[in-house]
Design an enzyme around this catalytic site. Structure first.
Site, PDB file in Angstrom:
ATOM      1  N   ARG A  54       9.025  -2.200 -14.433  1.00 50.76           N
ATOM      2  CA  ARG A  54       9.480  -1.282 -13.396  1.00 50.76           C
ATOM      3  C   ARG A  54      10.215  -2.089 -12.325  1.00 50.76           C
ATOM      4  NH1 ARG A  54       4.818   0.235 -10.226  1.00 50.76           N
ATOM      5  NH2 ARG A  54       5.743  -0.988  -8.559  1.00 50.76           N
ATOM      6  N   HIS A 114       7.225   2.035  -7.234  1.00 50.04           N
ATOM      7  CA  HIS A 114       6.440   3.037  -7.955  1.00 50.04           C
ATOM      8  C   HIS A 114       7.017   4.424  -7.682  1.00 50.04           C
ATOM      9  CE1 HIS A 114       2.994   4.952  -9.803  1.00 50.04           C
ATOM     10  NE2 HIS A 114       2.821   5.669  -8.714  1.00 50.04           N
ATOM     11  N   TYR A 126       3.643  -6.629  -2.774  1.00 53.86           N
ATOM     12  CA  TYR A 126       2.691  -7.093  -3.777  1.00 53.86           C
ATOM     13  C   TYR A 126       3.350  -7.772  -4.983  1.00 53.86           C
ATOM     14  CZ  TYR A 126       4.009  -2.536  -5.802  1.00 53.86           C
ATOM     15  OH  TYR A 126       4.713  -1.443  -6.292  1.00 53.86           O
TER      16      TYR A 126
END
Length: 380
Positions: A264, A268, A277
């Site tokens: 990805r 998100h 992160y």
């Protein structure tokens, strides 16, 4: 155990099957080759166009969200091969049970572009009729669609049909109880269902290694479901893997599990900040494995993708983007009373009472009578 006739290796096999390398070189694979043998350069060009178009859809929708035209958007950047390769391996009669990220799949299934945007604009619960395109509405509850797909597939067996159900899921969903329950039922009843897992390495902000210390494809054989681990950025490999699973389902072989190893590259959702992160170096590494770039390199090197073909692909992407943007911005607000539509299949006393109360509440604004569209519109 794995289907040995398909020569898929051991249940814990960590091999990632591939047909097109990151640099655009065609390579052999004993498992996938029989299912990709019929794909010529012209068909690869169509797959390339699909990927370019849905990436443009993704970019346009992300921009619309940033401009306040959409409430939210779940990017599919980097996962174009996984979506296109899998959906193009299906036939019209096969029923798709998506997550909320399979907007590229919805496009290929014929969903209206404005309809796709309506969900993310907050104007409708879904943007298409599931029975018209054989694709269920987007599922927000993680993993729930695997149960729906398994139940539908069991029904197909009972009705003697040769079509199948496919459930899309992410790596994070494999930790949900629903997914494991679905695989138990699918294996027990040999349901013609394909579990298509897009391992994009991040379940929101948690890395896949936190929840799975072995390849995800190694979990399914524990339920008696054959599995394949495939390069999810290789559209041809994904197409072949899905055809492998589809062939098993149609021939009475039961369920299959595909782990499409992808990444990805975006957040998100547009409400997420992956820089908090995720290391930049990781993102750069995966950019080098871009699913579109490798097919472009392959088709350019063999002379299929010349300047004229590239211009046609770009024109198609531009046209789709323009239609999507115009449809989104021009979308009318829903009438407030439509809130009560499609809640139950028939009359329901409690819903009728709520509808009446809300209608009288709306009528209290600006002295307008109940059902007045101008009064309702002010509340939209």
């Amino acid at each position: 155990m794995l289907d040995t006739s398909a020569n898929t290796g051991s249940p814990t096999d960590s091999v990632i099957h591939q047909l097109i390398t990151a640099t655009g070189t065609r390579v052999p694979d004993e498992v996938l080759a029989p299912f990709a043998a019929g794909v010529d350069n012209e068909q690869l060009l169509k797959l390339y166009q699909d990927m370019v178009v849905i990436r443009r859809i993704d970019f346009e929708a992300t921009a619309l969200q940033r401009q306040g035209q959409l409430a939210l958007w779940p990017p599919m950047l980097g996962q174009e091969a996984a979506q296109i390769g899998s959906v193009r391996a299906l036939v019209a009669e096969d029923f798709i049970f998506p997550t909320y990220r399979e907007n590229g799949v919805a496009y290929c299934r014929g969903a209206n572009l404005t309809g796709i945007m309506s969900t993310w604009r907050g104007s409708a619960n879904t943007g298409w009729d599931p029975h018209e395109i054989n694709m269920a509405t987007p599922q927000i509850i993680i993993g729930a669609q695997t149960l729906h797909a398994t139940g539908y597939a069991m029904g197909l067996t009972m009705e003697g049909k040769e079509s199948l159900a496919i459930a899309y899921l992410g790596d994070g969903a494999t930790s949900q109880g629903d997914v494991h329950e679905a695989m138990v039922f699918a294996a027990s009843f040999q349901a013609p269902v394909v579990f298509f897992c897009q391992n994009n390495h991040w379940a929101i902000s948690e890395p896949v290694g936190l929840q799975a210390h072995v390849p995800l494809a190694g979990r399914a054989p524990g339920y008696g479901i054959p599995s394949l681990r495939v390069d999810g950025n290789d559209v041809l490999a994904v197409l072949a893997a899905t055809q492998w699973a589809a062939a098993r389902a149609r021939s009475g072989g039961g369920p299959s599990f595909i782990e499409a190893v992808t990444y990805r590259m975006g957040p998100h959702t547009t409400a997420d900040d992956p820089t908090r992160y995720r290391e930049t170096s990781e993102l750069e590494e995966w950019r080098g494995k871009d699913p579109i770039a490798r097919v472009r390199a392959l088709l350019t090197n063999n002379g299929t993708l010349d300047a004229g073909a590239e211009a046609e692909v770009a024109a198609k992407a531009d046209a789709v983007a323009a239609e999507l943007r115009a449809g989104c911005i021009g979308m009318p607000d829903p009438e407030p009373m439509t809130l009560f539509d499609n809640v139950y299949t028939g009359e329901h006393a409690i819903l009728d009472r709520q509808r009446d109360h809300y209608s009288r509440y709306l009528a209290g604004f600006a002295g307008a009578p109940a059902g007045n569209s101008s009064a309702e519109g002010k509340l939209s």
